[in-house]
Design an enzyme around this catalytic site. Sequence first.
Site: not given
Length: 410
Positions: A11, A126, A199
Amino acid sequence: MKVAILGFGVVGSGVAEVLERNADRVEKACGFPVEVARILDIRDFEGHKYQRIITKNFEEILGDDSIETVVETMGGVNPAFEFVSRSLAKGKNVVSSNKELVATRGYELLELARQNNVNFMFEAAVGGGIPIIRPISRCLAGNNITEVAGILNGTSNFILTKMIVDGMSFGEALALAQEKGYAEKDPTADVEGIDAMRKICILASLAFGHHVYPEGIFTEGISGITLEDVAYAADFDCVIKLIAKAKKVQDGRILVMVSPCLVKKSSMLSGVSGVFNACLVRGDMTGDILMYGKGAGSLATASAVVGDIIDCAGHSDNRKIFGWDDKKDDYLEDHLNCDSSLYVRVRGESEAEIHRAVDSVFGEVTYLKREGADDREAAFVTAPARERALFEKLEATGLDIISTIRVADY
């Protein structure tokens, strides 16, 4: 605006790439350029184009007053919590993709951001690349949200899709997911529902206003799902999905849980396949709204992170009003106290004996069929009732219970 990235993995490197490739669009959205000034990572990146700005020392980032926003993509709680909390206390905005951090320490970090008039944002924590946090907190703010539910883990959804579409066993589908890089070497967090649980804790906190901590949330994964269950579900015009949900139930309490569910093929969620995710939000004004897309991946997740960076730039002079209150006593409802309909697969001496035992305890049920079933096995779906009562009735049949799966009502 200068930013620092903590963690240069999938990421983090994606964030740097998005900011570089779409620099013109980001500058237009912010009103000024966004520059990656520092990257924190414990590894060596000899010869990498960002080598000159990579550091192993967090203090260099914390002490650089020109860095306004810190992007945390490290994962885990430690040392992420220390780095994020110290950044906020120093007056820096923080954008995070770390679902575990937000689920376990989110209220503390939001409160720290409020105290220091900075922003703590986490759209990517999420839904990966799917906008979920911002629509719930802003676009649907005029609604009384009654339920949030969805397919929030791409790995488990890929495995179930392969079982449903290609007839693979759970083990075969998991091996393929690992081969394709969709599943980790240790897939526990994905296939046992832990990732989805973190989440839904975040979404429940946001939708209903109080922090929902992971501890005590009923969580059941997909490792026990078999091809027999898939076949019986098809006979009921359903597919099996791992569903995470948070729902208002009664007396101000909410139900938060993760479990496999039979989902009707007519449902919007039934067609979510492969590694895609979807989140369904029920509002009293809007009805059901579905947000769908790639729930993971380097650039998809990085896109959500960059969206938060742009939002921070737009609220550089004042904090964006966003977040929830601390946990509330007697807030969570036990799933056994809520109504549900169950799919059940049992084994007995014979089909006739099974039917006698089931009918005498449950009354009317819907029996299901599958090709090649043994006559000592049966599957059925119960009428909706309190879960605790349903499981007590199952015990009372005296049959060997092979599997139970909840039936979703969307």
